[in-house]
Design a protein around this motif. Sequence first.
Motif, mmCIF file in Angstrom:
data_model
loop_
_atom_site.group_PDB
_atom_site.id
_atom_site.type_symbol
_atom_site.label_atom_id
_atom_site.label_comp_id
_atom_site.label_asym_id
_atom_site.label_seq_id
_atom_site.Cartn_x
_atom_site.Cartn_y
_atom_site.Cartn_z
ATOM 1 N N ARG A 190 9.976 -6.888 -9.513
ATOM 2 C CA ARG A 190 8.612 -7.093 -9.966
ATOM 3 C C ARG A 190 7.987 -5.736 -10.260
ATOM 4 O O ARG A 190 8.235 -4.765 -9.554
ATOM 5 C CB ARG A 190 7.753 -7.799 -8.912
ATOM 6 N N THR A 191 7.150 -5.685 -11.287
ATOM 7 C CA THR A 191 6.462 -4.448 -11.629
ATOM 8 C C THR A 191 5.155 -4.378 -10.852
ATOM 9 O O THR A 191 4.333 -5.288 -10.934
ATOM 10 C CB THR A 191 6.170 -4.396 -13.138
ATOM 11 N N PHE A 192 4.968 -3.288 -10.106
ATOM 12 C CA PHE A 192 3.766 -3.072 -9.308
ATOM 13 C C PHE A 192 2.968 -1.916 -9.893
ATOM 14 O O PHE A 192 3.531 -0.902 -10.295
ATOM 15 C CB PHE A 192 4.150 -2.720 -7.864
ATOM 16 N N VAL A 193 1.639 -2.093 -9.927
ATOM 17 C CA VAL A 193 0.747 -1.043 -10.409
ATOM 18 C C VAL A 193 -0.461 -0.946 -9.475
ATOM 19 O O VAL A 193 -0.804 -1.912 -8.792
ATOM 20 C CB VAL A 193 0.259 -1.310 -11.853
ATOM 21 N N PRO A 194 -1.122 0.223 -9.462
ATOM 22 C CA PRO A 194 -2.345 0.351 -8.662
ATOM 23 C C PRO A 194 -3.461 -0.510 -9.268
ATOM 24 O O PRO A 194 -3.839 -0.319 -10.413
ATOM 25 C CB PRO A 194 -2.695 1.832 -8.734
ATOM 26 N N ILE A 195 -3.947 -1.469 -8.509
ATOM 27 C CA ILE A 195 -4.871 -2.453 -9.056
ATOM 28 C C ILE A 195 -6.274 -1.913 -9.299
ATOM 29 O O ILE A 195 -6.935 -2.330 -10.251
ATOM 30 C CB ILE A 195 -4.919 -3.728 -8.177
ATOM 31 N N ARG A 196 -6.759 -0.995 -8.495
ATOM 32 C CA ARG A 196 -8.134 -0.527 -8.681
ATOM 33 C C ARG A 196 -8.317 0.068 -10.081
ATOM 34 O O ARG A 196 -9.276 -0.238 -10.779
ATOM 35 C CB ARG A 196 -8.530 0.500 -7.624
ATOM 36 N N PHE A 197 -7.399 0.899 -10.498
ATOM 37 C CA PHE A 197 -7.504 1.528 -11.814
ATOM 38 C C PHE A 197 -7.584 0.468 -12.914
ATOM 39 O O PHE A 197 -8.472 0.492 -13.765
ATOM 40 C CB PHE A 197 -6.327 2.467 -12.062
ATOM 41 N N LEU A 198 -6.639 -0.481 -12.904
ATOM 42 C CA LEU A 198 -6.618 -1.481 -13.971
ATOM 43 C C LEU A 198 -7.857 -2.359 -13.947
ATOM 44 O O LEU A 198 -8.451 -2.628 -14.994
ATOM 45 C CB LEU A 198 -5.367 -2.353 -13.861
ATOM 46 N N ALA A 199 -8.263 -2.812 -12.778
ATOM 47 C CA ALA A 199 -9.449 -3.680 -12.701
ATOM 48 C C ALA A 199 -10.675 -2.961 -13.245
ATOM 49 O O ALA A 199 -11.450 -3.537 -14.015
ATOM 50 C CB ALA A 199 -9.686 -4.140 -11.268
ATOM 51 N N GLU A 200 -10.846 -1.705 -12.859
ATOM 52 C CA GLU A 200 -12.002 -0.953 -13.354
ATOM 53 C C GLU A 200 -11.909 -0.732 -14.858
ATOM 54 O O GLU A 200 -12.908 -0.832 -15.571
ATOM 55 C CB GLU A 200 -12.134 0.374 -12.600
ATOM 56 N N GLU A 201 -10.723 -0.454 -15.364
ATOM 57 C CA GLU A 201 -10.547 -0.266 -16.806
ATOM 58 C C GLU A 201 -10.736 -1.584 -17.571
ATOM 59 O O GLU A 201 -11.041 -1.578 -18.751
ATOM 60 C CB GLU A 201 -9.172 0.323 -17.120
ATOM 61 N N MET A 202 -10.549 -2.711 -16.879
ATOM 62 C CA MET A 202 -10.795 -4.018 -17.484
ATOM 63 C C MET A 202 -12.268 -4.405 -17.373
ATOM 64 O O MET A 202 -12.675 -5.463 -17.829
ATOM 65 C CB MET A 202 -9.923 -5.089 -16.811
ATOM 66 N N GLY A 203 -13.063 -3.544 -16.734
ATOM 67 C CA GLY A 203 -14.489 -3.809 -16.598
ATOM 68 C C GLY A 203 -14.829 -4.769 -15.477
ATOM 69 O O GLY A 203 -15.900 -5.376 -15.483
ATOM 70 N N LEU A 204 -13.939 -4.931 -14.520
ATOM 71 C CA LEU A 204 -14.143 -5.887 -13.437
ATOM 72 C C LEU A 204 -14.564 -5.196 -12.145
ATOM 73 O O LEU A 204 -14.182 -4.048 -11.897
ATOM 74 C CB LEU A 204 -12.846 -6.664 -13.188
ATOM 75 N N ASN A 205 -15.308 -5.916 -11.329
ATOM 76 C CA ASN A 205 -15.641 -5.418 -9.992
ATOM 77 C C ASN A 205 -14.409 -5.562 -9.111
ATOM 78 O O ASN A 205 -13.696 -6.569 -9.186
ATOM 79 C CB ASN A 205 -16.784 -6.238 -9.383
ATOM 80 N N ILE A 206 -14.159 -4.553 -8.277
ATOM 81 C CA ILE A 206 -13.031 -4.616 -7.361
ATOM 82 C C ILE A 206 -13.458 -4.061 -6.022
ATOM 83 O O ILE A 206 -14.256 -3.125 -5.948
ATOM 84 C CB ILE A 206 -11.786 -3.876 -7.903
ATOM 85 N N ILE B 9 0.864 -1.180 0.000
ATOM 86 C CA ILE B 9 0.000 0.000 0.000
ATOM 87 C C ILE B 9 0.897 1.225 0.000
ATOM 88 O O ILE B 9 1.811 1.339 0.823
ATOM 89 C CB ILE B 9 -0.948 0.007 1.211
ATOM 90 N N GLU B 10 0.641 2.124 -0.952
ATOM 91 C CA GLU B 10 1.402 3.365 -1.060
ATOM 92 C C GLU B 10 0.428 4.490 -1.381
ATOM 93 O O GLU B 10 -0.360 4.383 -2.322
ATOM 94 C CB GLU B 10 2.455 3.241 -2.164
ATOM 95 N N ASN B 11 0.486 5.564 -0.621
ATOM 96 C CA ASN B 11 -0.430 6.697 -0.804
ATOM 97 C C ASN B 11 -1.885 6.249 -0.864
ATOM 98 O O ASN B 11 -2.646 6.684 -1.730
ATOM 99 C CB ASN B 11 -0.070 7.497 -2.055
ATOM 100 N N ASN B 12 -2.262 5.348 0.030
ATOM 101 C CA ASN B 12 -3.625 4.807 0.114
ATOM 102 C C ASN B 12 -4.067 4.060 -1.140
ATOM 103 O O ASN B 12 -5.257 3.918 -1.399
ATOM 104 C CB ASN B 12 -4.639 5.898 0.458
ATOM 105 N N ARG B 13 -3.136 3.590 -1.924
ATOM 106 C CA ARG B 13 -3.426 2.790 -3.107
ATOM 107 C C ARG B 13 -2.740 1.437 -2.952
ATOM 108 O O ARG B 13 -1.597 1.362 -2.522
ATOM 109 C CB ARG B 13 -2.912 3.456 -4.389
ATOM 110 N N THR B 14 -3.460 0.371 -3.322
ATOM 111 C CA THR B 14 -2.873 -0.965 -3.269
ATOM 112 C C THR B 14 -2.201 -1.251 -4.594
ATOM 113 O O THR B 14 -2.835 -1.223 -5.646
ATOM 114 C CB THR B 14 -3.955 -2.025 -2.984
ATOM 115 N N LEU B 15 -0.904 -1.511 -4.530
ATOM 116 C CA LEU B 15 -0.126 -1.849 -5.716
ATOM 117 C C LEU B 15 0.121 -3.353 -5.705
ATOM 118 O O LEU B 15 0.478 -3.919 -4.662
ATOM 119 C CB LEU B 15 1.204 -1.104 -5.735
ATOM 120 N N VAL B 16 -0.086 -3.979 -6.843
ATOM 121 C CA VAL B 16 0.063 -5.429 -6.952
ATOM 122 C C VAL B 16 1.100 -5.768 -8.020
ATOM 123 O O VAL B 16 1.334 -4.988 -8.938
ATOM 124 C CB VAL B 16 -1.278 -6.105 -7.300
#
Length: 165
Positions: free
Chosen positions: A132-148, A47-54
Motif C-alpha cells: 500500500r502507498t502511504f503518504v503524510p496526510i496533513r500535507f495532502l489534506a491542507e493542500e486539498m483545502g480541508l480541515n485536519i 506514525i513516522e518522524n512525528n507524521r501520520t502516514l495513511v
Amino acid sequence: MSKTIKRLSLVLMLLISLIPNSIYAEEQPIKIWINGNYVNSDVSPIIENNRTLVPIRVVSENLGYNVIYYPENKSIHIAYLEIVNDVETKDDSIFNTFHMTIDNPIINVDNPKNATSSTKILDVAPKIINNRTFVPIRFLAEEMGLNIDWDSENLTVVIGSGYNK
C-alpha cells in the motif's frame, strides 16, 4: 522470611506497579475519520518522524479523488473527480492534483482551475508498506483545502468537520 527478603519483595512489587500498563497492552490502531464517518482500511495508518502516514487510495477516494499508481517509475497521480458531496473546502484548492514518487520527498501540486503549479518538499517521503502507498496526510489534506486535526486520546486522524471526541 527474613527482613531483607521482605524488603526486596516490597521494592520489587513497587517497581512492577510503576511500569505503565501500555507496555502490556497491544498497540492501538490509528483510525481515520472523514466528514462524519470512520473510514475502514485493510491497512492501519502509521506514525513516522512525528507524521501520520495513511494509505492514500482509501483516504483520497473517500474525499472524491482518483489515485493512479504507475509501477514502472513508482509514481502516484492524485486528481479530483468532481463528484464530492458535503466536502468543506477553504478555497479552490480542492481542484489540486498531486504528482509524487515513492521514496522521494518532492511533490508537485498543480491547480488546473487556477493554472498554478508548485513544488513542495514533504517531511516524510511517500512509501510502500504491505503493498500500500502511504503518504503524510496533513500535507495532502491542507493542500486539498480541508480541515485536519489529530485526536491523540483516541488515536484518530480527523479530516473535515463535525468530529466529537
